[in-house]
Design an enzyme around this catalytic site. Sequence first.
Site, mmCIF file in Angstrom:
data_model
loop_
_atom_site.group_PDB
_atom_site.id
_atom_site.type_symbol
_atom_site.label_atom_id
_atom_site.label_comp_id
_atom_site.label_asym_id
_atom_site.label_seq_id
_atom_site.Cartn_x
_atom_site.Cartn_y
_atom_site.Cartn_z
ATOM 1 N N GLU A 1 -57.665 22.415 -8.754
ATOM 2 C CA GLU A 1 -58.101 21.517 -9.457
ATOM 3 C C GLU A 1 -57.784 19.965 -8.924
ATOM 4 O O GLU A 1 -57.246 19.229 -9.838
ATOM 5 C CB GLU A 1 -57.171 21.531 -10.724
ATOM 6 C CG GLU A 1 -57.638 22.737 -11.540
ATOM 7 C CD GLU A 1 -57.087 23.179 -12.753
ATOM 8 O OE1 GLU A 1 -57.852 23.703 -13.765
ATOM 9 O OE2 GLU A 1 -55.887 22.847 -12.851
ATOM 10 N N HIS B 1 -52.177 18.052 -8.678
ATOM 11 C CA HIS B 1 -51.168 18.749 -9.785
ATOM 12 C C HIS B 1 -49.506 18.180 -9.055
ATOM 13 O O HIS B 1 -48.601 18.878 -9.128
ATOM 14 C CB HIS B 1 -50.936 20.201 -9.710
ATOM 15 C CG HIS B 1 -51.968 20.965 -10.589
ATOM 16 N ND1 HIS B 1 -51.974 20.916 -12.099
ATOM 17 C CD2 HIS B 1 -53.086 21.298 -10.433
ATOM 18 C CE1 HIS B 1 -53.014 21.506 -12.340
ATOM 19 N NE2 HIS B 1 -53.820 21.860 -11.634
ATOM 20 N N ASP C 1 -45.319 21.058 -10.249
ATOM 21 C CA ASP C 1 -46.463 20.727 -11.059
ATOM 22 C C ASP C 1 -46.387 19.221 -11.546
ATOM 23 O O ASP C 1 -45.451 18.844 -11.322
ATOM 24 C CB ASP C 1 -47.029 21.734 -11.914
ATOM 25 C CG ASP C 1 -48.643 21.724 -12.163
ATOM 26 O OD1 ASP C 1 -49.131 20.962 -12.376
ATOM 27 O OD2 ASP C 1 -48.895 22.931 -11.944
HETATM 28 C C1 TNX Z 1 -55.480 26.133 -14.626
HETATM 29 S S1 TNX Z 1 -54.767 28.636 -12.632
HETATM 30 C C2 TNX Z 1 -54.512 25.831 -13.643
HETATM 31 C C3 TNX Z 1 -52.909 25.646 -14.161
HETATM 32 C C4 TNX Z 1 -53.035 25.516 -15.646
HETATM 33 C C5 TNX Z 1 -53.789 26.850 -16.246
HETATM 34 C C6 TNX Z 1 -54.101 26.672 -17.822
HETATM 35 C C7 TNX Z 1 -54.585 27.330 -11.779
HETATM 36 C C8 TNX Z 1 -54.575 27.693 -10.293
HETATM 37 N N1 TNX Z 1 -54.415 26.265 -12.346
HETATM 38 O O1 TNX Z 1 -52.348 24.514 -13.518
HETATM 39 O O2 TNX Z 1 -51.794 25.832 -16.177
HETATM 40 O O3 TNX Z 1 -55.345 26.349 -15.809
HETATM 41 O O4 TNX Z 1 -54.689 27.838 -18.234
#
Ligand code: TNX
Length: 758
Positions: free
Chosen positions: A324, A266, A193
């Site tokens: 994301e 990420h 990440d």
């Molecule tokens: C979203 S859940 C993310 C994570 C973060 C999290 C914090 C997901 C697929 N992605 O990278 O840690 O929110 O709650």
Amino acid sequence: MNIIRFKIKYIAAIFSLCLSVSVKAQLHIIPQPLHLTEQKGAFVLSGKAVIGVDKESEAVGKYLQDYLATNYKLNLKLKVYPKIPIATAIQLVTMVSNKEGAYSLNVKPGSVKIAGNGAGVFYGVQSLLQLLPAKAIAPLKITTCAIADEPRFQWRGLSLDVSRHFFTVEEVKKYIDVMAHYKLNVFHWHLTDDEGWRIQIDKYPKLTEVGSKISFYEKQGKFRKLDNLIDGGRDGFYTKNDIREVIKYAQARYVTILPEIEMPGHSEAAIFAYPELGCQDSTGAKHRVRMLDPSEHTFGFMEDVLTEVIALFPNQYIHIGGDEAEMIDWLKSPAAVALMKKEGLKNEKEIQSYFIKRIEKFLLSKNKKLVGWDEILQGGLAESATVMSWQGEAGGIAAAQMHHHVVMTPLPYMYFDAPQANEELEPVGWNPPVTWQMVYNYEPQSKELSPQEAEYILGAQGNIWAEKVPNALHLQYMVYPRALAVAELTWSSKANKNINRFEYKMKQQYGYFKLWNLNARLPNIVGMDNIVTNSNQFGLVLQYPLLGAQIRYSVNGKMPDSNAKAQGFPVNISAMLKDSLVLKTYTTWTLNKQHIFQVATIKHANITASNVDQAGLIPGLGYELIKSKETNFAKLDTTVIATSAVVNTTNPMVLPVTDGDLTWVKMSGYLKIDVDGDYELTSGFEVSPALFLDGKPVIYKNKNTYVEPQKALLHLKKGVYNLSGYYIADNINRMQDLLLLKEAATDKLVDPGKYMFH
Ligand code: TNX
């Protein structure tokens, strides 16, 4: 059989209310087996018992032998037989079964026999371990019983984010070990990440030489501030040998590892190590550092990485992230713009889709299946992809309708980085609280799916992200006991789910937690509820489900701490009640030194009967439905009423929520009391409940109160009382009671047909 009673007494000068939640003492196996019959009698386990195994069950036999030696100081002999003699004390028999993980367990006074396929024998052993007393004191009695069991879902997962905080091989092993005790079988290892790359890749050594030391570089001022981490992070990575060791450990526990290598978003740690992977803007300057540039170089690089990952992990699935991604960055990248032109891609979402499909093709060529977060639906889903639905259930539902496999891991239910009780009193976490009850009530096969579509739901998974999880003890605190709820909801049949029984069983697990040195969050005090009462004097008895707990409390507004005077349970508290009083507690368990805080408000309210003409009342409460984006009922615009209805049961209505709107239900009518007496009024709904009696709030959600029980304890005279309230009609409320009225004297529920009118 003993009856365990947790009694909470409200003693007052004017009246007294007495409540009890009674659950029979019973076998406390989590997850609940499909068929279980408890019998009279016991098998006594001694050091003389022999574990008889066949060739195939030998490794599980060794596991059982080790477990008993470590936890009970019993050194049993293990014997391998072509055919296990029936006189053998513990028999682990391998049997062919077409249901993966199915087993039978028969405990008789003279022997214990477990039969199943490979995983089945292991699961039978896990059930057996939960039949053992948690204390290693002789005689170790195991209640005689017959169990025939099999899992509901094949995917019973738990994730671990080792990027935001690194966890050592030993810590990871322990995590897997506890998963296995509860028959969880997929360990989703989030290895990369923004804040750290944790897996050795021979071809690109800087991924770990640089990418695993983000905290170090941050302190040097060479990496941005890690401001979303609770502390400075924790550096480290796994060598290939470490990974092999963990895989072997997991295999011995029938846990499959799902490795996740994040792309295209990420990816900051990887880009920090190899800047040429990152997205560049059209001037060539570094624009954003988290997005991989969709260049041929990047694809080649990621394929090299995946080749090494595939060589390590025997699992058929590889998770490639996909969540994301800041796709907007691509629109400025020359490589992305050229790619759009070449491939005829219309927008950034189609670039993402192209990216994922290309990786999918590569994985398929290596005989692996792609798993991705639900964003991979955007711009077109790769043909063979399995979707992990995290932004609620919508992505998972859409994917299942397209006949793609789905793992349900939706916010908020499956997110264990959220506090599990009052967020003001818990360690800091993301999002509003997620109680174990919310987790338990989650159903992975949404009602929106047809039976055929529902078959595409492989199971469910609890997720933990480690931004706010600085160490392994805290990790255990966040994950347990909530992961037990995931275990039961993924393994046990729907018909076998029972939240009261689960609560009883869950509290029995603390003995094992002690044995395993697992820092699960302590249970709440029983009887610590937010209460509205029309009595002028107030008394209650606080109980605790675990022996060896101590309480410090105050009613003076100050939160007690370790310096306050401690006492054991039960605790009697009584006080005059003019307006309200706030009870604050600090509970410790001597066995693990952990402490939890709780707060409850006890309020006084005058409740007077209405003088409405009773003759004209119709059974049931009146309802108005309001569609709105508003989350505070006090601010609802009453002009947007969609329909009106009457509902006569205690169950809330659940309505499809559309376009980000909430469907509010405003209920109004009367509570009809036929006999003078003491009553308890409760409501099971967790999201924005509000209930008014005689215009006074008796159940009312403040910021946090929905994680703690709220109830009205009232002395009511014969008559009718104005009753109104609100709730949000969505899935969270699906499994809950709308309104419950109990006669305090008899502890009996009143038939809703007799008291709900409008
Ligand atoms: C979203 S859940 C993310 C994570 C973060 C999290 C914090 C997901 C697929 N992605 O990278 O840690 O929110 O709650």
